[in-house]
Design a protein around this motif. Structure first.
Motif, PDB file in Angstrom:
ATOM      1  N   PRO A   1      14.979 -56.914 -25.578  1.00  0.00           N
ATOM      2  CA  PRO A   1      14.208 -56.335 -24.736  1.00  0.00           C
ATOM      3  C   PRO A   1      15.669 -55.473 -23.643  1.00  0.00           C
ATOM      4  N   ILE A   2      16.762 -54.045 -23.964  1.00  0.00           N
ATOM      5  CA  ILE A   2      17.812 -53.742 -23.850  1.00  0.00           C
ATOM      6  C   ILE A   2      17.330 -53.839 -22.072  1.00  0.00           C
ATOM      7  N   ASN A   3      16.577 -53.480 -21.599  1.00  0.00           N
ATOM      8  CA  ASN A   3      16.197 -53.608 -20.338  1.00  0.00           C
ATOM      9  C   ASN A   3      16.273 -54.772 -19.345  1.00  0.00           C
ATOM     10  N   VAL A   4      15.792 -55.719 -20.431  1.00  0.00           N
ATOM     11  CA  VAL A   4      16.216 -57.400 -19.952  1.00  0.00           C
ATOM     12  C   VAL A   4      18.410 -57.443 -20.324  1.00  0.00           C
ATOM     13  N   LEU A   5      18.313 -57.524 -21.328  1.00  0.00           N
ATOM     14  CA  LEU A   5      19.788 -57.850 -21.387  1.00  0.00           C
ATOM     15  C   LEU A   5      20.380 -56.767 -20.532  1.00  0.00           C
ATOM     16  N   ARG A   6      20.828 -55.844 -19.741  1.00  0.00           N
ATOM     17  CA  ARG A   6      21.119 -55.018 -18.580  1.00  0.00           C
ATOM     18  C   ARG A   6      20.568 -55.500 -17.430  1.00  0.00           C
TER      19      ARG A   6
END
Length: 127
Positions: A116-121
């Protein structure tokens, strides 16, 4: 105009069909793999018959023999790609090295891991 004919075959007919096509001088156009609407594995071998494409389709088999010994790189790359992306097995194919996906992107069974994008960020301090 090019036409396409789909022919259902069994796992045991893959190698004899490839040999026959090779002996006739037919080009292997592509090998496709996907899961159908019932989540059954489908592998299709497309051969050139001049103005016609003959598509030999195997349904319900995720482990099949490799035709790399018959069609060399034309089969090897497609089989390795299908193995990497879908987890299908082509018996006899060397898959000791990844074709294009890093080990960190895989779950070990040929499925791409989606982060998920929030985890990558968060991992990259981009919040």
């Amino acid at each position: 105009m090019q036409t396409n004919t789909k022919i259902s075959i069994t796992k045991d007919e893959i190698v004899p069909t490839a040999r026959k096509m090779r002996d006739e001088g037919r080009l292997l156009i592509m090998i496709h793999g996907h899961l159908d609407k019932d989540s059954r594995p489908v592998i299709t071998y497309d051969y050139s018959l001049g103005a016609e494409v003959a598509s030999y389709e195997v349904v319900g088999e995720s482990v099949v023999p490799s035709i790399e010994p018959i069609y060399s790189a034309a089969a090897e790359w497609a089989e390795r790609e299908i193995t990497e992306l879908l987890g299908f097995t082509f018996e006899g194919l060397d898959t000791s090295e990844r074709l294009f996906l890093a080990d960190a992107m895989m779950d070990g069974q040929g499925q791409i891991l989606v982060t998920p994008i929030n985890v990558l960020r968060e991992k990259n301090n981009l919040n």
